[in-house]
Design an enzyme around this catalytic site. Structure first.
Site, PDB file in Angstrom:
ATOM      1  N   GLY A  15      25.065  24.428  52.763  1.00  0.00           N
ATOM      2  CA  GLY A  15      26.088  24.982  52.270  1.00  0.00           C
ATOM      3  C   GLY A  15      26.493  25.956  53.395  1.00  0.00           C
ATOM      4  O   GLY A  15      25.791  26.775  53.764  1.00  0.00           O
ATOM      5  N   GLY A  18      29.977  31.672  51.986  1.00  0.00           N
ATOM      6  CA  GLY A  18      29.568  33.028  52.382  1.00  0.00           C
ATOM      7  C   GLY A  18      28.283  33.271  52.199  1.00  0.00           C
ATOM      8  O   GLY A  18      27.598  33.722  53.181  1.00  0.00           O
ATOM      9  N   GLY A  20      25.567  31.102  52.289  1.00  0.00           N
ATOM     10  CA  GLY A  20      24.712  30.247  53.464  1.00  0.00           C
ATOM     11  C   GLY A  20      24.934  30.765  54.698  1.00  0.00           C
ATOM     12  O   GLY A  20      24.086  30.874  55.409  1.00  0.00           O
ATOM     13  N   HIS A 245      38.457  32.088  34.357  1.00  0.00           N
ATOM     14  CA  HIS A 245      39.114  33.272  34.603  1.00  0.00           C
ATOM     15  C   HIS A 245      40.750  33.300  33.867  1.00  0.00           C
ATOM     16  O   HIS A 245      41.312  32.355  33.569  1.00  0.00           O
ATOM     17  CB  HIS A 245      39.490  33.001  36.168  1.00  0.00           C
ATOM     18  CG  HIS A 245      40.087  34.356  36.795  1.00  0.00           C
ATOM     19  ND1 HIS A 245      41.399  34.664  36.515  1.00  0.00           N
ATOM     20  CD2 HIS A 245      39.663  34.945  37.837  1.00  0.00           C
ATOM     21  CE1 HIS A 245      41.397  35.854  37.499  1.00  0.00           C
ATOM     22  NE2 HIS A 245      40.303  36.121  38.118  1.00  0.00           N
ATOM     23  N   GLU A 258      42.556  38.884  39.951  1.00  0.00           N
ATOM     24  CA  GLU A 258      42.607  39.944  38.967  1.00  0.00           C
ATOM     25  C   GLU A 258      43.214  41.093  39.463  1.00  0.00           C
ATOM     26  O   GLU A 258      43.666  42.186  38.904  1.00  0.00           O
ATOM     27  CB  GLU A 258      41.175  40.261  38.616  1.00  0.00           C
ATOM     28  CG  GLU A 258      40.802  41.184  37.670  1.00  0.00           C
ATOM     29  CD  GLU A 258      39.512  41.104  37.167  1.00  0.00           C
ATOM     30  OE1 GLU A 258      39.029  40.100  36.821  1.00  0.00           O
ATOM     31  OE2 GLU A 258      38.823  41.995  37.128  1.00  0.00           O
ATOM     32  N   HIS A 356      36.428  28.954  35.986  1.00  0.00           N
ATOM     33  CA  HIS A 356      36.439  29.688  37.421  1.00  0.00           C
ATOM     34  C   HIS A 356      34.965  29.820  38.022  1.00  0.00           C
ATOM     35  O   HIS A 356      34.623  29.656  39.217  1.00  0.00           O
ATOM     36  CB  HIS A 356      36.873  31.067  37.277  1.00  0.00           C
ATOM     37  CG  HIS A 356      37.228  31.978  38.334  1.00  0.00           C
ATOM     38  ND1 HIS A 356      37.830  31.416  39.624  1.00  0.00           N
ATOM     39  CD2 HIS A 356      36.691  33.031  38.628  1.00  0.00           C
ATOM     40  CE1 HIS A 356      37.952  32.207  40.370  1.00  0.00           C
ATOM     41  NE2 HIS A 356      37.010  33.400  40.054  1.00  0.00           N
ATOM     42  N   GLU A 390      26.573  31.328  44.478  1.00  0.00           N
ATOM     43  CA  GLU A 390      26.867  30.964  43.104  1.00  0.00           C
ATOM     44  C   GLU A 390      26.036  29.844  42.495  1.00  0.00           C
ATOM     45  O   GLU A 390      25.581  30.023  41.397  1.00  0.00           O
ATOM     46  CB  GLU A 390      28.118  30.310  43.131  1.00  0.00           C
ATOM     47  CG  GLU A 390      28.846  30.057  41.613  1.00  0.00           C
ATOM     48  CD  GLU A 390      30.423  29.758  41.594  1.00  0.00           C
ATOM     49  OE1 GLU A 390      31.016  29.821  42.420  1.00  0.00           O
ATOM     50  OE2 GLU A 390      30.682  28.839  40.749  1.00  0.00           O
ATOM     51  N   ARG A 401      30.392  37.504  34.565  1.00  0.00           N
ATOM     52  CA  ARG A 401      30.553  38.109  35.811  1.00  0.00           C
ATOM     53  C   ARG A 401      31.852  39.022  35.973  1.00  0.00           C
ATOM     54  O   ARG A 401      32.936  38.468  35.534  1.00  0.00           O
ATOM     55  CB  ARG A 401      30.496  37.241  36.972  1.00  0.00           C
ATOM     56  CG  ARG A 401      30.856  37.742  38.259  1.00  0.00           C
ATOM     57  CD  ARG A 401      30.702  36.703  39.497  1.00  0.00           C
ATOM     58  NE  ARG A 401      31.750  35.759  39.702  1.00  0.00           N
ATOM     59  CZ  ARG A 401      32.984  36.104  40.087  1.00  0.00           C
ATOM     60  NH1 ARG A 401      33.345  37.425  40.557  1.00  0.00           N
ATOM     61  NH2 ARG A 401      34.007  35.204  40.039  1.00  0.00           N
ATOM     62  N   SER A 406      31.191  38.504  42.770  1.00  0.00           N
ATOM     63  CA  SER A 406      30.628  37.451  43.559  1.00  0.00           C
ATOM     64  C   SER A 406      30.464  37.555  45.169  1.00  0.00           C
ATOM     65  O   SER A 406      29.540  37.088  45.541  1.00  0.00           O
ATOM     66  CB  SER A 406      31.551  36.071  43.176  1.00  0.00           C
ATOM     67  OG  SER A 406      32.854  36.264  43.659  1.00  0.00           O
TER      68      SER A 406
END
Lengths: 590, 238
Positions: A15, A18, A20, A245, A258, A356, A390, A401, A406
């Site tokens: 992966g 971010g 990985g 979401h 958001e 989401h 994730e 969450r 995240s």
């Protein structure tokens, strides 16, 4: 018998998002032979779509801000089944991890003082819920994920990480001792299959939002890590917890951050009423995402939705003015014009709760080591396997969450997995071997799909799966509906296992990849369905019409789904943070 | 019914590439080009193209759409037809100038090589502070219009200079990124960066044709960035 090339590494990361790339960076910086296997060129991973920011108490917007306040918000947001030791670690280490991103060159937005700009996000408070709304989400305009992902890729280029770009990991290789000793991977461009052998295998495969028909997630979010773990017989945790979401663009599914509400936008129903004032009198539009998504769904169900079919509500932004919108939310303006044909400067954006984020995943400790539990309920480390981001459930998000957590999760725990593996390598971990039989076993699924001569079409089966999940396991859930869904899934499993791969060519065969991805989607969907039916309460994102209350007596715990018996067990939530006393469960209101 | 003309080539079965003519019922909707491809792939899974985010931020699905490079996921059919080439037919080809692997998938190795050549990472030889390196909003604003690049290759593969010298001319995308680091107040390697670019090919093969500006799906302006680099190189020489 397996007759494939073996490539060996100290650490292999599956992966290139971010998590990985943060893990890879840590290992590569220390000179260990590190490989990243990514089914897309790394900057095309789904982290790139994160918009609003990375939540972290760096005390830029408010010099008094404390990581403990962030911890409180996160525990409350999780509806008390987030592990407090992990949340404490994330909130405490967070600032260091964010400063590292700046030092690496991440183009954060700035304050007049030259510090990183922070904006308000949902579920944030000062002084343990007593001091009003906080502004804790560090942002690079509304393109924070893009900025972060490109920065991490650049950091890895600098440190000579080996990238297997457009390679796809099909299954884990597990040896006779039950240790994970690498993966089987296929080169998408040429079709070559290799055994990638490694002392440490890190899953950073991201989410699986494509199990639902309507999702903010990229096409590539097919739950590959969860699928591989379940097929290898390992359990997953809290997999029933899916975040919807509040603001996906109606019809398109595309996310609007958001941060829109953080910057002062709000939701209205067809009467123009700012309805969140009724559901969450204090936090209003910045209540937890589960709360806002449910409130929106109720407005729609009760006939106060907007549009000719009354199937969405409006996100009002025009009162913020063109200057704020173009400087703080330029990407949102672009997306809204393209996908909603609405210019936020002049008109509201039609939005609807949209799948989401997967709060559940492979259970891990704070070092990223994947866990299972023994017959007595004790945690047992799975040798050789790690997970972060994730795909992992460490668990900092629990049942819901918070926005901006995240990105923090993936840098903090990508980093911590990297640090732990680095330390283990320095102390000298042995390369474990796999036998021919172990490799053959890991290749059996690929071999099977390569020899199909009939069966149904992958894309039709995928649509059917997504429809079942959308209809039976959405924002509101009910026992009998879910049981019906589980029956449909059981019938679908056989058909998906026998799906037809008509095109057996080797060069850039995306049909083969999509067929393999469908297996993973199915594994995630089935685990979600069975765990959701088993949790007889409402908590966080899991809202049941037949069990409307939170049930702390029976369910203040993680669910554990064991694939071989399709059984749901329980695992204790951690209530022992290291530096302070735990936050005790309270009624959760905003 | 929408008429679609698709570039097809499978190196294992086709002697040479060909255009496949197909029709699709769009239900009268102005779909995105990527949605068209997804529907077509539903009935012909052998069709190959890249895609990921489907919202114009990952840069996977750059292709030549009725004669103009763009992202399939954010180009509606109506806009594609306005590009002019193809009449009422949607004409999809791979990005031009780089080798085709299969159908709409090109080999981007040279494009990435040029990106790597400009050392696309922050370099700063002073010790990092305990917090972030401070940067004023004005300094940060200099990165706007540069850092947003998604590496889709629409610009570089629309550039005649890049077609001619893909191994020696960095190309608009790589140069946009080169300037992104030259413009960053936190970067201290300006001199080395300029030295690395100071040859007849890396920068000076840009002839200001501006195809890059025309096609960039993110509305960025590589030509302007190249102009800034050119000025920095020239003022350094005097």
């Amino acid at each position: 018998m397996a007759n494939i090339r073996t490539i060996s590494f100290d650490g292999v990361i599956v992966g290139g998002g971010g998590a990985g790339m943060r893990a890879a960076l840590q290992l590569a910086q220390s000179g260990y032979k590190t490989a990243v296997i990514s089914k897309v060129f790394p900057t095309r991973s789904h982290t790139v779509s994160a918009q609003g920011g990375i939540t972290c108490a760096i005390a830029s917007a408010d010099p008094q801000d404390q990581w403990q306040w962030h911890m409180y918000d996160t525990v409350k947001g999780s509806d008390y089944i987030g592990d407090q030791e992990a949340i404490e670690y994330m909130c405490q280490v967070g600032p260091e991890a964010v400063y590292e991103l700046d030092h690496m060159g991440m183009p954060f937005s700035r304050t007049e003082e030259g510090r990183i700009y922070q904006r308000p996000f949902g579920g944030q408070s000062k002084n343990f819920g007593e001091g009003g709304q906080a502004a804790r989400t560090c942002a690079a305009a509304d393109r924070t994920g893009h900025a972060l992902l490109h920065t991490l890729y650049q950091g890895n280029l600098k440190n000579n990480t080996v990238f297997f770009n457009e390679w796809y990991a099909t299954d884990l290789v597990k040896n006779e001792d039950g240790a994970v000793v690498g993966v089987i991977a296929i080169c998408i461009e040429t079709g070559e299959v290799v055994y990638v052998k490694s002392k440490a295998t890190v899953f950073a495969t991201g989410g699986a939002g494509r199990i639902y028909a309507s999702t903010t997630n990229a096409h590539i979010n097919t739950g590959d890590g969860v699928g591989m773990a379940l097929r290898a017989g390992f359990p997953v945790q809290d997999i029933e917890m899916w975040q919807f979401h509040p603001t996906g663009i109606a019809g398109a599914g595309v996310l609007v951050t958001e941060g829109c509400r953080g910057e002062g936008g709000y939701l209205v129903n067809k009467d123009g009423e700012r309805f969140m004032e009724r559901y969450a009198p204090n936090a209003k539009d910045l209540a937890g995402r589960d709360v806002v998504a449910r409130s929106m769904t109720l407005e729609i169900l009760e006939g106060r939705g907007c549009g000719p079919n009354g199937d969405h509500v409006y996100l009002k932004l025009d009162h913020l003015g063109e200057e704020v919108l173009e400087s703080r939310l330029p990407g949102i303006c672009e997306l809204s014009r393209t996908f909603a044909h609405a210019d936020p400067v002049k008109e509201p954006v039609p939005v609807v709760p949209t799948c989401h984020y997967m709060m559940g995943g492979i259970p891990t400790n704070v070092n990223g080591q994947a866990l299972t539990v023994d017959a007595d309920g004790n945690d047992v480390v799975i040798p050789g396997l790690f997970a972060c981001g994730e795909v992992a459930c460490v668990s900092v998000h629990g049942a819901n969450r918070l926005g901006g957590n995240s990105l923090l999760d993936l840098v903090v725990f990508g980093r911590s997995a990297g640090l732990y593996i680095e330390k283990s390598l320095r102390e000298g971990i042995e390369m474990r071997d796999a036998s021919e039989a172990d490799i053959d076993r890991a290749m059996s699924r690929l071999n099977k799909i390569n020899s199909t001569t009939g069966g149904e079409s992958v894309s039709a089966l995928r649509t059917e799966l997504q429809t079942i999940m959308q209809n039976h396991f959405g924002v509101f859930r009910r026992g009998d509906f879910m049981q019906e869904g589980i029956k449909k899934l059981a019938e679908l499993r056989v058909r998906i296992e026998n799906a037809h791969l008509e095109d057996k060519s080797n060069a850039y065969n995306t049909a083969r990849i999509e067929a393999l991805e469908l297996h993973n989607l199915f594994e995630v969907a089935e685990a979600t369905a069975i765990a959701a039916e088993a949790r007889t309460e409402s908590r966080g994102a899991h809202a049941r019409e037949d069990f409307t209350d939170r049930d702390d007596d029976n369910w203040l715990c993680h669910s554990m789904y064991f694939p071989s018996e399709k059984r749901v067990g329980k695992r204790a939530v951690n209530f022992t943070p290291k530096t302070r006393e735990a936050f005790a469960p309270k009624i959760r209101t905003y | 019914m929408l008429k679609v003309s698709l570039y097809r080539y499978n190196p294992e079965t086709d002697q040479e590439p060909y255009m496949q003519e197909v029709e699709l019922d769009t239900g009268g909707k102005d779909l995105m080009v990527l949605d068209v491809l997804e529907l077509l792939k539903g009935s012909d899974p052998s069709l190959a193209y890249r895609r990921s985010c489907r919202e114009g931020v990952c840069g996977s699905d750059g292709m030549n759409i009725n004669g103009k490079n763009g992202l399939a996921c954010i180009t509606p059919i109506s806009e594609a037809l306005k590009n002019g080439k193809g009449g009422n037919k949607l004409v999809l080809r791979p990005l031009p100038g780089l080798p085709v692997i299969r159908d709409l998938v090109i080999d981007m190795s040279l494009f990435y090589k040029q990106y790597e050549k400009i050392k696309p990472f922050l370099q700063n030889d002073t010790p990092a502070p305990a917090i972030e390196r401070l940067q004023s909003p004005e300094e940060r604003e200099k990165l706007d219009g540069l850092y947003e690049c998604i590496l889709c290759a629409c610009c570089s593969t629309a550039c005649p200079s890049f077609w001619w010298n893909p191994d020696r001319f960095i190309g608009p995308s790589g140069l946009l990124q080169a300037y992104r680091f030259l413009a960053d107040s936190r970067d201290t390697a300006t001199e080395e960066r300029l030295s690395d670019l100071d040859d007849p090919f890396s920068v000076f093969r840009c002839h200001g044709i501006q195809n890059c500006v025309n096609v960039c799906p993110k509305g960025l302006n590589p030509t302007k960035a190249i102009g800034h680099i050119r000025n920095m190189l020239l003022s350094r020489a005097t």
